[in-house]
Design a protein around this motif. Structure first.
Motif, short mmCIF file in Angstrom:
data_model
loop_
_atom_site.label_atom_id
_atom_site.label_comp_id
_atom_site.label_asym_id
_atom_site.label_seq_id
_atom_site.Cartn_x
_atom_site.Cartn_y
_atom_site.Cartn_z
N ALA A 128 -10.00 8.02 -7.32
CA ALA A 128 -8.73 7.36 -7.24
C ALA A 128 -7.67 8.22 -7.63
N THR A 130 -3.81 8.38 -8.63
CA THR A 130 -2.78 7.53 -9.05
C THR A 130 -1.28 8.57 -8.99
N THR A 170 3.82 2.23 -9.86
CA THR A 170 2.61 3.36 -10.10
C THR A 170 1.53 2.55 -8.89
N TRP A 171 0.87 3.33 -8.17
CA TRP A 171 -0.01 3.09 -7.26
C TRP A 171 -1.37 3.80 -7.55
N ALA A 172 -2.34 3.27 -6.96
CA ALA A 172 -3.85 3.95 -6.94
C ALA A 172 -4.30 3.70 -5.47
N PRO A 229 -8.84 3.09 -11.89
CA PRO A 229 -8.06 4.11 -11.51
C PRO A 229 -7.51 4.74 -13.04
N GLN A 230 -6.98 5.82 -12.87
CA GLN A 230 -6.36 6.53 -14.15
C GLN A 230 -4.98 5.89 -14.56
N VAL A 231 -4.92 5.27 -15.73
CA VAL A 231 -3.74 4.75 -16.21
C VAL A 231 -3.11 5.69 -17.09
N SER A 235 2.86 4.96 -18.97
CA SER A 235 3.26 4.11 -17.96
C SER A 235 3.15 2.85 -18.67
N VAL A 239 -0.93 -0.41 -12.79
CA VAL A 239 -1.21 0.42 -11.60
C VAL A 239 -1.52 -0.66 -10.55
N LEU A 241 -2.80 -1.70 -6.93
CA LEU A 241 -4.20 -1.31 -5.97
C LEU A 241 -3.67 -2.22 -4.72
N PRO A 251 -9.96 1.52 -4.75
CA PRO A 251 -9.84 2.19 -6.20
C PRO A 251 -10.51 1.13 -7.33
#
Length: 390
Positions: A128, A130, A170-172, A229-231, A235, A239, A241, A251
């Motif tokens: 994933a 990010t 913030t997206w993944a 996914p990484q957070v 932030s 995230v 999705l 992800p």
């Protein structure tokens, strides 16, 4: 004073040659090599947060023309093409404001511009990406995400201000690797009248995701959404999705984002989570659904249970989550004061085949009381399916 080895070795050799060797009682000088120096560990492309090399763009380009990056390889860690600007967050000339979520600097991808980086991956593994993105000019801008080679097709992620208000979203984006080295590329696919117009890109990280499996106590894979996914630590917006139409490789392993709009992956450090460290927020009503297909025995009864709550993020009011399993629908209301909390629900269904689809979505649309614009919704967590004992 202690002499370094390079100066001491010739001296020892001279002493050894000039010393008498006829007497057995004569002292013999033993010359041994120094211990080998420790080998430094290999340098990885990602740091502890999974950030790519210069993934937050805090290392400046070697050549700039005002804000325009000069040279394809001028930006450390990245290869840029087209009109790519190195910008700082905050107020801009002309009355604009750039929201940079991680650090001070970000990239602005103009018309048809791109930024790419090669990363080391494991063939066949699920990953994933990010990243943070926000628009700068038009109401509807897009960021094209591509990994080559991979088993996942490129996709355009819409960059709007629907989810986080004035902040950057913030997206993944998930992909499955097909070779040991993959080129990650972010591009602006659109063409504006102003060639500089385009989305901001910041905080690019990567995370390998293990494959989840059902257990003897639960037929749901990734039941508590703990694999995701990484957070980023700094932030506070969660995230997003994207729906499966934009990213067929989810992800969020085990789950399908089966909707027109995104769902939000949230963490316990910044939100209220019913259990564990992570959960999912259904942020766009009936357009924000999540689903999973499980193995079942035809005509057998099963019990489905799950938790519903609010994320303690200013989302309040009468919430309603609808759950579908087999031919059964269950509506679970939850009155939110925006301060956290949750309730559990359960119902029985009978499987109609060897595969059964479970789907969850929010019946209502909600916005945060703080701005009345940012989308939000009920939280889903701890999904469990077990056979009913005869």
């Amino acid at each position: 004073m202690e002499l370094p080895w390079g100066m001491l070795l010739p001296l020892l050799l001279v002493l050894s040659v000039s010393s008498p060797s006829s007497s057995s009682a004569a002292a013999t000088l033993a010359v041994t090599a120094p211990p080998p120096l420790p080998v430094p560990p290999p340098r990885h492309a990602q740091d502890a947060e999974g950030m790519l090399i210069n993934g937050n763009f805090e290392t400046a380009p070697r050549r700039l023309n005002k804000t325009l990056i000069v040279g394809r390889h001028s930006l450390p860690g990245w290869t840029v093409q087209g009109h790519v600007e190195y910008v700082s967050g905050g107020p801009q000339p002309g009355g604009m404001f750039f929201a940079v979520p991680h650090g001070v600097h970000a990239l602005r991808l103009g018309s048809r511009a791109s930024a790419s980086q090669n990363v080391t991956v494991r063939p066949g593994a699920l990953y994933a990406l990010t990243f943070a993105a926000t628009r700068t000019c038009a109401q509807d801008e897009a960021l094209r995400v591509a990994v080559a080679p991979s088993l996942s097709a490129p996709a355009d992620v819409a960059v709007r201000t629907l989810y986080s208000g004035a902040s950057a979203d913030t997206w993944a984006w998930g992909f499955r690797a097909s070779s040991p080295v993959a080129q990650v590329t972010f591009a602006n696919p659109g063409v504006q009248e102003d060639p500089a117009c385009g989305p901001l890109l910041d905080a690019v990280a990567i995370k390998e995701l293990p494959a989840p499996y059902p257990t003897k106590d639960n037929l749901i894979k990734n039941d508590g959404f703990e694999i995701g996914p990484q957070v980023l630590r700094n932030s506070t917006v969660g995230v997003l999705l994207p729906p499966k139409q934009k990213d067929a490789t989810s992800p969020l392993p085990g789950w399908i984002i089966e909707s027109l709009k995104a769902v939000r992956f949230i963490d316990a450090a910044h939100f209220s989570v019913p259990a564990g460290q992570y959960a999912v927020e259904l942020v766009a009503g009936r357009e924000s659904a999540i689903a999973q297909v499980i193995r079942t025995v035809p005509n057998r009864a099963y019990n489905l249970s799950f938790a519903v709550g609010d994320a303690r993020n200013g989302c309040h009011g009468s919430m309603l989550v609808e759950a579908f399993a087999g031919n059964v629908t269950q509506k679970v209301p939850f009155d939110s004061a925006g301060k956290g909390g949750f309730k559990t629900a359960a119902f029985r269904f009978v499987a109609g085949g060897v595969r059964t689809r479970l789907t969850f979505y929010s019946s209502y649309y909600h916005t945060k009381v703080t701005d009345g614009v940012s989308l939000c919704g009920p939280v889903l967590d701890q999904v469990k399916v077990v056979p009913v004992k005869a």
